[in-house]
Design a protein around this motif. Structure first.
Motif, mmCIF file in Angstrom:
data_model
loop_
_atom_site.group_PDB
_atom_site.id
_atom_site.type_symbol
_atom_site.label_atom_id
_atom_site.label_comp_id
_atom_site.label_asym_id
_atom_site.label_seq_id
_atom_site.Cartn_x
_atom_site.Cartn_y
_atom_site.Cartn_z
ATOM 1 N N GLY A 1 0.809 -1.207 0.000
ATOM 2 C CA GLY A 1 0.000 0.000 0.000
ATOM 3 C C GLY A 1 0.843 1.257 0.000
ATOM 4 O O GLY A 1 0.539 2.238 -0.695
ATOM 5 N N LEU A 2 1.945 1.243 0.763
ATOM 6 C CA LEU A 2 2.837 2.397 0.816
ATOM 7 C C LEU A 2 3.522 2.627 -0.522
ATOM 8 O O LEU A 2 3.663 3.778 -0.971
ATOM 9 C CB LEU A 2 3.880 2.179 1.913
ATOM 10 C CG LEU A 2 4.797 3.354 2.262
ATOM 11 C CD1 LEU A 2 3.980 4.546 2.732
ATOM 12 C CD2 LEU A 2 5.795 2.947 3.333
ATOM 13 N N VAL A 3 3.936 1.547 -1.178
ATOM 14 C CA VAL A 3 4.584 1.657 -2.491
ATOM 15 C C VAL A 3 3.630 2.257 -3.527
ATOM 16 O O VAL A 3 4.041 3.026 -4.397
ATOM 17 C CB VAL A 3 5.088 0.271 -2.949
ATOM 18 C CG1 VAL A 3 5.536 0.304 -4.405
ATOM 19 C CG2 VAL A 3 6.242 -0.191 -2.066
ATOM 20 N N ILE A 4 2.354 1.908 -3.430
ATOM 21 C CA ILE A 4 1.368 2.454 -4.368
ATOM 22 C C ILE A 4 0.960 3.868 -3.982
ATOM 23 O O ILE A 4 0.766 4.740 -4.839
ATOM 24 C CB ILE A 4 0.128 1.538 -4.424
ATOM 25 C CG1 ILE A 4 0.512 0.151 -4.949
ATOM 26 C CG2 ILE A 4 -0.960 2.147 -5.303
ATOM 27 C CD1 ILE A 4 -0.615 -0.853 -4.900
ATOM 28 N N ALA A 5 0.820 4.124 -2.687
ATOM 29 C CA ALA A 5 0.315 5.423 -2.224
ATOM 30 C C ALA A 5 1.288 6.560 -2.489
ATOM 31 O O ALA A 5 0.868 7.680 -2.796
ATOM 32 C CB ALA A 5 0.002 5.351 -0.730
ATOM 33 N N LEU A 6 2.582 6.299 -2.382
ATOM 34 C CA LEU A 6 3.564 7.376 -2.551
ATOM 35 C C LEU A 6 3.496 8.007 -3.939
ATOM 36 O O LEU A 6 3.376 9.238 -4.043
ATOM 37 C CB LEU A 6 4.972 6.855 -2.239
ATOM 38 C CG LEU A 6 6.098 7.881 -2.356
ATOM 39 C CD1 LEU A 6 5.828 9.070 -1.439
ATOM 40 C CD2 LEU A 6 7.441 7.250 -2.023
#
Length: 225
Positions: free
Chosen positions: A45-50
């Motif tokens: 999720g963090l990889v996509i959200a950034l």
């Protein structure tokens, strides 16, 4: 024939040390699966959200659609979400991870974007005046200053994921949720209580670890306070 006085399992008590000692391997496997599902989903999720947050900050017109879509995803009931993803992932751990990733996006994107928007424009101008290019400006100035807000979103997303993992029990990949689900079906009090308490312990421990990481990564906030 009554159960022996010291047989809390036979009496089906809520608090039972015999359950912990006799099922420790089952509990350990459930905790490991719970942690794996949580960590993997939050990291993805963090990889996509950034990049989504960066795009929303870079192009103002993109902020509305990005925030709108991620918010809509967050409002979808978990059972409905898993049902929609079922044809793609089948009854697998990937189904649970995909659902948790989608739920984490609204929390992560909003907080990362809020942190980036809070960086003072004069700070950006000063960095450009010192010869910082766009990439160096982002990595050395903007992201570090946005870190407190981003970490706040990460903490909330992680605690939410710890809770939502239990829903994965409906497909057999719910970590401690598997024990809660089976314990409720058989009215096994010690199993339900122990698994529930372990979920709370994991959530609190994860939040404290992330808070500690935030304080270590942002020493200037400690000096200001």
């Amino acid at each position: 024939m009554t159960a022996p006085p010291d047989d809390c399992l036979a009496r089906n008590e809520w608090i039972c040390g015999a359950y912990l000692s006799s099922r420790r391997h089952i509990l350990w496997d459930a905790v490991v699966q719970h942690l794996q599902l949580t960590v993997v989903s939050v990291l993805i999720g963090l990889v996509i959200a950034l990049p989504l947050a960066l795009a929303a900050r870079r192009w103002g017109w993109a902020a509305g659609p990005v925030l709108g879509v991620t918010t809509i995803l967050y409002t979808v009931p978990s059972l409905a979400m898993f049902s929609l993803l079922l044809p793609v992932y089948g009854l697998s751990a990937s189904l649970v991870v995909a659902g948790l990733v989608l739920y984490s996006l609204t929390l992560l994107v909003r907080n990362i974007l809020a942190g980036l928007r809070a960086v003072p424009e004069e700070t950006r101008q000063a960095a450009r005046g010192m010869g910082y290019g766009p990439i160096r400006l982002l990595l050395a100035v903007e992201l570090p200053l946005a870190l407190p807000a981003a970490m706040a979103g990460l903490r909330i997303a992680t605690v939410s994921a710890v809770s939502l993992v239990t829903i994965g029990a409906i497909v057999g990949y719910g970590g401690l949720g598997n024990l809660i689900y089976s314990g409720m079906n058989t009215y096994f009090k010690a199993q339900v209580l122990t698994a529930s308490v372990l979920c709370v312990v994991i959530a609190v421990a994860a939040d404290l670890l992330l808070l500690l990481a935030q304080r270590l990564l942002t020493p200037w906030t400690r000096r200001q306070s």
